[in-house]
Design a protein around this motif. Structure first.
Motif, PDB file in Angstrom:
ATOM      1  N   MET A 322       0.851  -1.186   0.000  1.00  0.00           N
ATOM      2  CA  MET A 322       0.000   0.000   0.000  1.00  0.00           C
ATOM      3  C   MET A 322       0.886   1.236   0.000  1.00  0.00           C
ATOM      4  O   MET A 322       1.728   1.418   0.884  1.00  0.00           O
ATOM      5  N   ASN A 323       0.703   2.089  -0.998  1.00  0.00           N
ATOM      6  CA  ASN A 323       1.475   3.326  -1.122  1.00  0.00           C
ATOM      7  C   ASN A 323       0.690   4.486  -0.519  1.00  0.00           C
ATOM      8  O   ASN A 323      -0.514   4.603  -0.746  1.00  0.00           O
ATOM      9  N   PHE A 324       1.380   5.342   0.230  1.00  0.00           N
ATOM     10  CA  PHE A 324       0.658   6.433   0.888  1.00  0.00           C
ATOM     11  C   PHE A 324       1.562   7.618   1.164  1.00  0.00           C
ATOM     12  O   PHE A 324       2.769   7.470   1.360  1.00  0.00           O
ATOM     13  N   VAL A 325       0.959   8.807   1.169  1.00  0.00           N
ATOM     14  CA  VAL A 325       1.671  10.020   1.550  1.00  0.00           C
ATOM     15  C   VAL A 325       1.209  10.524   2.911  1.00  0.00           C
ATOM     16  O   VAL A 325       1.827  11.415   3.501  1.00  0.00           O
ATOM     17  N   THR A 326       0.112   9.946   3.424  1.00  0.00           N
ATOM     18  CA  THR A 326      -0.352  10.281   4.767  1.00  0.00           C
ATOM     19  C   THR A 326      -1.251   9.161   5.268  1.00  0.00           C
ATOM     20  O   THR A 326      -1.717   8.327   4.496  1.00  0.00           O
ATOM     21  N   ASN A 327      -1.461   9.124   6.574  1.00  0.00           N
ATOM     22  CA  ASN A 327      -2.456   8.263   7.214  1.00  0.00           C
ATOM     23  C   ASN A 327      -2.717   8.843   8.602  1.00  0.00           C
ATOM     24  O   ASN A 327      -2.240   9.944   8.910  1.00  0.00           O
ATOM     25  N   HIS A 328      -3.454   8.137   9.449  1.00  0.00           N
ATOM     26  CA  HIS A 328      -3.822   8.740  10.734  1.00  0.00           C
ATOM     27  C   HIS A 328      -2.613   9.004  11.622  1.00  0.00           C
ATOM     28  O   HIS A 328      -2.553  10.025  12.305  1.00  0.00           O
ATOM     29  N   ASP A 329      -1.649   8.095  11.617  1.00  0.00           N
ATOM     30  CA  ASP A 329      -0.448   8.304  12.433  1.00  0.00           C
ATOM     31  C   ASP A 329       0.415   9.427  11.880  1.00  0.00           C
ATOM     32  O   ASP A 329       0.876  10.306  12.622  1.00  0.00           O
ATOM     33  N   GLU A 330       0.649   9.394  10.567  1.00  0.00           N
ATOM     34  CA  GLU A 330       1.522  10.401   9.968  1.00  0.00           C
ATOM     35  C   GLU A 330       0.957  11.794  10.149  1.00  0.00           C
ATOM     36  O   GLU A 330       1.669  12.738  10.486  1.00  0.00           O
ATOM     37  N   ASN A 331      -0.351  11.939   9.915  1.00  0.00           N
ATOM     38  CA  ASN A 331      -0.962  13.261  10.036  1.00  0.00           C
ATOM     39  C   ASN A 331      -0.899  13.796  11.460  1.00  0.00           C
ATOM     40  O   ASN A 331      -0.501  14.944  11.688  1.00  0.00           O
ATOM     41  N   SER A 332      -1.302  12.979  12.424  1.00  0.00           N
ATOM     42  CA  SER A 332      -1.397  13.472  13.801  1.00  0.00           C
ATOM     43  C   SER A 332      -0.041  13.660  14.463  1.00  0.00           C
ATOM     44  O   SER A 332       0.153  14.588  15.252  1.00  0.00           O
ATOM     45  N   TRP A 333       0.906  12.781  14.165  1.00  0.00           N
ATOM     46  CA  TRP A 333       2.158  12.775  14.921  1.00  0.00           C
ATOM     47  C   TRP A 333       3.350  13.339  14.153  1.00  0.00           C
ATOM     48  O   TRP A 333       4.255  13.912  14.755  1.00  0.00           O
ATOM     49  N   ASN A 334       3.363  13.195  12.823  1.00  0.00           N
ATOM     50  CA  ASN A 334       4.532  13.630  12.055  1.00  0.00           C
ATOM     51  C   ASN A 334       4.265  14.822  11.155  1.00  0.00           C
ATOM     52  O   ASN A 334       5.194  15.388  10.586  1.00  0.00           O
ATOM     53  N   LEU A 369      -6.642  18.757   3.524  1.00  0.00           N
ATOM     54  CA  LEU A 369      -6.469  18.864   4.978  1.00  0.00           C
ATOM     55  C   LEU A 369      -5.122  19.516   5.297  1.00  0.00           C
ATOM     56  O   LEU A 369      -4.073  19.030   4.897  1.00  0.00           O
ATOM     57  N   SER A 370      -5.166  20.614   6.048  1.00  0.00           N
ATOM     58  CA  SER A 370      -3.947  21.387   6.284  1.00  0.00           C
ATOM     59  C   SER A 370      -3.587  21.506   7.761  1.00  0.00           C
ATOM     60  O   SER A 370      -2.757  22.329   8.127  1.00  0.00           O
ATOM     61  N   HIS A 371      -4.217  20.707   8.615  1.00  0.00           N
ATOM     62  CA  HIS A 371      -3.830  20.725  10.019  1.00  0.00           C
ATOM     63  C   HIS A 371      -3.739  19.297  10.552  1.00  0.00           C
ATOM     64  O   HIS A 371      -4.295  18.369   9.973  1.00  0.00           O
ATOM     65  N   ARG A 372      -3.003  19.151  11.640  1.00  0.00           N
ATOM     66  CA  ARG A 372      -2.860  17.848  12.272  1.00  0.00           C
ATOM     67  C   ARG A 372      -4.118  17.561  13.074  1.00  0.00           C
ATOM     68  O   ARG A 372      -4.464  18.304  13.993  1.00  0.00           O
ATOM     69  N   LEU A 373      -4.812  16.486  12.707  1.00  0.00           N
ATOM     70  CA  LEU A 373      -6.024  16.136  13.434  1.00  0.00           C
ATOM     71  C   LEU A 373      -5.688  15.678  14.848  1.00  0.00           C
ATOM     72  O   LEU A 373      -4.740  14.913  15.059  1.00  0.00           O
ATOM     73  N   LYS A 374      -6.459  16.162  15.804  1.00  0.00           N
ATOM     74  CA  LYS A 374      -6.276  15.706  17.187  1.00  0.00           C
ATOM     75  C   LYS A 374      -6.565  14.210  17.255  1.00  0.00           C
ATOM     76  O   LYS A 374      -7.454  13.706  16.573  1.00  0.00           O
ATOM     77  N   PHE A 375      -5.831  13.522  18.080  1.00  0.00           N
ATOM     78  CA  PHE A 375      -5.963  12.067  18.121  1.00  0.00           C
ATOM     79  C   PHE A 375      -6.869  11.593  19.253  1.00  0.00           C
ATOM     80  O   PHE A 375      -7.599  10.618  19.092  1.00  0.00           O
ATOM     81  N   PHE A 376      -6.824  12.275  20.393  1.00  0.00           N
ATOM     82  CA  PHE A 376      -7.548  11.807  21.574  1.00  0.00           C
ATOM     83  C   PHE A 376      -8.819  12.600  21.860  1.00  0.00           C
ATOM     84  O   PHE A 376      -9.494  12.352  22.854  1.00  0.00           O
ATOM     85  N   GLU A 377      -9.141  13.578  21.017  1.00  0.00           N
ATOM     86  CA  GLU A 377     -10.344  14.374  21.231  1.00  0.00           C
ATOM     87  C   GLU A 377     -10.975  14.744  19.899  1.00  0.00           C
ATOM     88  O   GLU A 377     -10.407  14.489  18.838  1.00  0.00           O
TER      89      GLU A 377
END
Length: 486
Positions: A322-334, A369-377
């Motif tokens: 699977m090729n990707f430039v983002t996912n839930h971990d990359e967006n929120s943490w990196n 999407l141009s911001h890091r999504l909050k992970f715990f809220e």
């Protein structure tokens, strides 16, 4: 200069899918209690969908759905309304991030602290915890809606010819899970007899499962089976699959497929997980990190050539990544795509479609999407269609209609050509007489190279004819062209 290399990346095992409910063993009685309402009994049967086969998956695009953050409501209902929109992007598989109840004990908050330690009640109540701290594998998180809402989501996806897989967390559970009370031997203990979180991590909101316990394995397989036989899901994305013993997957996956053929995605890179009809697809982690480095001009096309060559030696011809430039971990943490890739963002996104394998779209990516999504809220993605929607829609049409981008067991070939500019990549994908040529400038400066091809092409993204006659061509910084033979 780079040497020409040809390879086939092949992807998926053929598998069939039926959506009729079957009787499950008594071990599922507790999980099946969610079906006991009269509303559930009156529910219409799931929409029929043809079995997934390689012809479908040759064109595959997978969408990661973050239900909590997808809409202001953060519900199944709100997401379900947009499934026809995802079909416009060529999506074939929806991967739902964990839909299960989240443990309250040791629930994490933004910043990594436990929510229970926050004195301000208003702020504490905003901390919803991690999807990956599951308290019950057979129930629905009420934050997202009801089991009926979930079934409607599956139904709508199937009506649109889209398959749905669940994010499964086999490595650990939340601290509220019933197993901790009734079967503590299902968990890993320290030398003092205390249940521990996964070693070498900061995942203190979850308890590590003990895969030496055969009864725990049986219970895990039974819970996975419930969603296949009772709810009609089409497979699983398995969280940190490489941290779970491979022999568990060797035990579990054949049992799951004995009930219904399912699509299995491993959050892992290990080639052994793709062998012997285990997982159908793994993560191109090395490729993802390399794309980030190339966007930052810390790595070059020579490094890409080395990576492509290594894939051939590391993986078998019927393996798929699977090729990707983002996912839930990359967006929120990196960081966002823009943070990590800057002006190269569009090129790297398109490139993830052009190379062998299956591209991923993460919730919000289609809306820039141009911001890091909050992970715990609670947070939310934008919902305005802009430049990236147009790009992903065009790439979805191309992936779905041009066999030169096929990536299954009959994958299109992939041939890299040398150019007279080390910053310019040129390669072709071809199959059954159809051919695509991709040329791209992997640098932040304009680059000129000799276009040795002659003839007429369709400049796909610009939707216009273009003619080449062995001439010099200049590409803008991070510029690219997808050329379809005419």
């Amino acid at each position: 200069m780079r040497k020409s290399i040809m390879f086939l990346m092949v992807v998926f095992a053929v598998f069939a899918c039926k959506n009729k409910k079957t009787e499950e063993s008594k071990s599922q009685t507790e999980g099946a209690e969610i079906e006991s309402t009269s509303e559930a009994q009156d529910e219409a049967a799931l929409a029929e969908i043809k079995p997934i086969n390689n012809a479908v998956l040759e064109q595959g695009i997978i969408y990661e759905a973050n239900i909590r953050q997808y809409s202001p409501e953060g519900t199944f209902k709100a997401f379900t309304k947009d499934i026809p929109e995802l079909k416009q992007l060529g999506v074939k598989i929806i991967w739902l991030m964990p839909v299960f109840p989240i443990s309250q004990t040791k629930r994490k908050a933004t910043g990594g602290e436990f929510a229970s330690l926050i004195k301000d009640e208003v702020r504490r109540n905003k901390m919803l915890g991690s999807y990956y701290a599951v308290s019950d594998f057979t129930k629905i998180n009420p934050e997202f809606g009801t089991i009926i809402d979930f079934r409607n989501l599956i139904n709508e996806a199937h009506k649109n010819g889209i398959y749905v897989i669940l994010d499964w967390v086999a490595n650990h559970t939340g601290w509220d899970h019933k197993w901790l009370k009734i079967q503590p031997d299902y968990y890993t203990h320290d030398d003092k007899g205390h249940v521990v979180h996964p070693e070498g991590t900061d995942w203190t909101d979850v308890a590590d499962l003990n895969y030496d316990n055969k009864e725990m394995r049986k219970a895990m397989i039974a819970d996975m089976s419930y969603w296949i036989t009772e709810e009609g899901i089409d497979g699983f994305r398995c969280d940190v699959a490489g941290s779970v013993p491979t022999d568990f997957w060797q035990e579990a996956i054949p049992q799951l497929r004995s009930k219904k053929e399912v699509f299995m995605l491993a959050e892992a890179w290990e080639p052994e997980l793709l062998k012997d009809n285990l997982f159908d697809m793994a993560y191109a982690w090395d490729g993802h990190h390399l794309l980030n480095d190339m966007a930052q001009e810390e790595k070059s096309l020579k490094d890409w050539d080395a990576y492509a060559t290594k894939l051939v030696s590391d993986y078998e011809k019927d393996d798929m990544l699977m090729n990707f430039v983002t996912n839930h971990d990359e967006n929120s943490w990196n960081g966002t795509i823009q943070e990590r890739m800057g002006d190269a963002s569009e090129l790297m996104t398109v490139f993830s479609y052009m190379i062998p394998g299956m591209p991923l779209i993460y919730s919000g990516q289609e809306y820039n999407l141009s911001h890091r999504l909050k992970f715990f809220e609670k947070d939310t993605i934008p919902k305005t269609k802009g430049s990236m929607w147009k790009v992903l829609k065009k790439m979805g049409i191309l992936k779905n209609t041009n066999v030169a981008l096929n990536g299954g067991k009959s994958s299109a070939s992939y041939l890299i050509f040398e150019t007279n500019n080390e910053n310019v990549l040129k390669y072709t994908r071809s199959k059954n007489g159809e051919k695509l040529t991709f040329v791209a400038n992997f640098s932040s400066k304009p680059q000129t190279f000799k276009m040795t091809d002659k003839g007429k092409f369709l400049d796909y993204m610009a939707n216009k004819e273009i003619f080449f006659n062995n001439e010099d061509i200049t590409l803008a910084p991070w510029g690219y062209k997808i050329l379809v033979d005419l």
